[in-house]
Design an enzyme around this catalytic site. Structure first.
Site, PDB file in Angstrom:
ATOM      1  CD1 TRP A 105     -32.244 -30.176   0.168  1.00 33.12           C
ATOM      2  CD2 TRP A 105     -34.194 -29.850   1.225  1.00 33.12           C
ATOM      3  NE1 TRP A 105     -32.019 -30.301   1.524  1.00 33.12           N
ATOM      4  CE2 TRP A 105     -33.195 -30.107   2.194  1.00 33.12           C
ATOM      5  CE3 TRP A 105     -35.495 -29.631   1.657  1.00 33.12           C
ATOM      6  CZ2 TRP A 105     -33.453 -30.139   3.560  1.00 33.12           C
ATOM      7  CZ3 TRP A 105     -35.764 -29.663   3.021  1.00 33.12           C
ATOM      8  CH2 TRP A 105     -34.753 -29.917   3.946  1.00 33.12           C
ATOM      9  CG  ASP A 125     -34.775 -24.495  -2.982  1.00 31.30           C
ATOM     10  OD1 ASP A 125     -34.068 -23.578  -2.506  1.00 31.30           O
ATOM     11  OD2 ASP A 125     -35.148 -25.477  -2.305  1.00 31.30           O
ATOM     12  CE  LYS A 148     -29.874 -24.494   3.369  1.00 29.98           C
ATOM     13  NZ  LYS A 148     -29.409 -25.635   4.153  1.00 29.98           N
TER      14      LYS A 148
END
Lengths: 368, 368
Positions: free
Chosen positions: A102, A179, A203
């Site tokens: 990511w 992030d 999530k």
């Protein structure tokens, strides 16, 4: 089958009590005469939902007043493009630290807009570690430094609070952007250490289809780059994240999830549960005599996403099929890494991890 | 109260049968062991939902094979920024025709990226008309011409099929881009007349939180402008609109709504119903002896959004309160225009419009 223990990486398991509220309001919300998904974001019912969601998120994460909170569609990847547009001059230097898939994705969103410097990367190590902060090649005058707090695919996490864990760096006057998609609200964090924190909700925070950005207000004075109104954080803030029609239903269900987390005891309680769940699962892997393997540097193993491998990929399909029979779903690893992955976010109870560990031991006994 | 007739402009009324399916799958979808909102977009259940939704939308709108279909978050406003990024060279000329608030909004998303030419505007007329095509000042070599098929706030609609209605122009080799957010699927359209059609789903197509872009495939060969991966239509198409985690639940409910529209008889049937509903409501306004007023040029009055005014703004609050008592909600006009607005999208039955008309007559009788 009935409801399973769902180890999906995101979209992911939600608390049953949240789903029941979503179900029970699907035709009518309170006295509105319609569902939340049918009524105006400018009406009194949704204005109250939005305000309560922000207040609850602020309480949950102890967000200081000098930080703004935005609720936005498009997920974390969209924010990875909007951060340079809002906070970097055109072509200005920006530092990225890559500790997994990511972080690399973030560079593909930012590279058109900044002079992108990969200040550190564990790619050569297969993203199984975090480079020591002393080795990071940070730039003078960078617009920001970007890190990924938890790598959902590679299972690598900054662990500032853990003994021997990897702390976030002190980047001085250069703001640190992080992030936090897959670890937000799983333990207390000191928001004031960051210039901006962002996360897709799907999530630890709630349903898919909405994300949050927590940003230090003084950064919003930066000019940034020419951009459409809809890409402008300042305009979104001035419009209470309703510059256009927001994903109202998703925002509503996120708010229900924030409330659930507060009622369960807040991030301190989820930190305790997360440690307990992760320890149980890693102990099962490490105690399997090498039959199951997790290859991440133990100091930075993720508490949220636990990738693991069986001794032979030919065993993956029967492991998944038998897991399903045992009421355990969503365990297939990401195609980038292969193997298995158990995502154990806040809504996953300890009993779910215990059931997984039981299945692992049973499977090893029969196939080992 | 029980479920009302909901005239909200978007988010808007959904068919009760769609909401019932959403409700009944909120804890478990089929054999997945979890809700749609909890399972991976890469798993077999969602892949099937996504493919079926596209197939049903293609059938519903008769989308030719040479057109790609994208399902994207962020609503129509985000597409208004992505269209110039994908289809115009930096600073290339692009023509915009303004017939209401949303056309003007589109220019604010595009202006940073193109040499924006307002080719025609009815702003001086308070957006109560559509300038005749002969008066449009179109540019040679424009990247595209942009129009708003139906203006949700001002209640102005291109009516290519109506006697005396305003047709879409023939723009020759320059592709015509159209925001169809509030009129898509309300009557047959000839997709091949357009380079791109886009729409937020939350009016005629389904729930809030997702939108569709229908684009002629050859246009995707244009270089466009430097942009983040996540802003790139080509990459989204190559990834089946799943370059990142899409708003899966919203996509699922949109698919249920497409299926409902097909089962009800498709766009031909909704064109018939829309004409009937709009005629009934405009007749009530026009037959009120000037007590209720709609000020739009009758040739371009919207079939979807009917703004109307009472003789005195002091009557607005009692009109709304008594409407609510009568089971009619969402009638408050947009702040830009004031007054009342009835949005009568596909899920609104004729009986709902009849109830509104009855309320209007009754209210006039008592307050007139």
């Amino acid at each position: 089958m009935s409801r399973a223990y769902n180890f999906s990486p995101g979209p992911a398991m939600l608390p049953e009590s949240v789903l029941l509220q979503a179900r029970d309001t699907m035709l009518e919300y309170g006295d509105a005469g319609a569902s939340i998904v049918e009524i105006s974001h400018r009406g009194p019912e949704f204005i109250e939902i939005a305000a309560q969601a922000e207040a609850d998120l602020r309480a949950l994460l102890s967000i200081p007043a000098e930080y703004a909170v935005l609720f936005l569609p498009g997920g974390a990847t969209t924010q990875q493009a909007l951060l340079p547009l809002n906070f970097a001059d055109p072509g200005q230097r920006a530092d990225y630290v890559l500790t997994g898939h990511w972080g690399a994705t973030a560079t593909r969103q930012a590279r058109p807009y900044v002079d992108l410097n990969v200040a550190a990367s564990s790619e050569d190590d297969g993203y199984r570690s975090i480079p020591p902060v002393e080795s990071w090649r940070l730039s003078d005058g960078a617009a920001y430094v970007h890190v990924t707090a938890n790598e959902t695919i590679h299972g690598v996490e900054f662990r500032p609070a853990a003994p021997g864990g990897h702390a976030f760096p002190d980047t001085g006057d250069v703001p640190l952007f992080a992030d936090f998609s897959s670890s937000i609200a799983s333990e207390p964090i000191d928001v004031s250490r960051f210039g901006a924190i962002y996360a897709g909700a799907q999530k630890n925070l709630g349903p898919v289809g909405i994300g949050v950005v927590i940003v230090r207000r003084d950064l919003l004075e930066r000019a940034g780059q020419p951009r459409a109104d809809i890409f402008d954080y300042r305009l979104q803030l001035a419009a209470d994240s309703m510059l256009n029609t927001p994903p109202t239903w998703n925002w509503y269900v996120a708010g229900l999830t924030f409330r659930w987390m507060l009622e369960e005891g807040g991030v301190e309680e989820f930190a305790r549960r997360s440690d307990e769940k992760a320890k149980l699962l890693y102990a099962a892997i490490d105690g399997s005599g090498g039959w199951y393997r997790n290859e991440v540097d133990p100091a930075v193993r993720s508490r949220m996403n636990v990738p693991f491998f069986l001794p032979d990929p030919a065993l993956d399909a029967p492991f998944l099929a038998e897991a399903r029979e045992a009421g355990l779903v969503g365990l297939k690893g990401h195609r980038v890494v292969g193997g298995m992955r158990a995502s154990i976010y806040n809504p996953m109870p300890l009993a779910g991890v215990q059931a997984l560990v039981d299945h692992m031991r049973d499977f090893q006994r029969r196939h080992g």
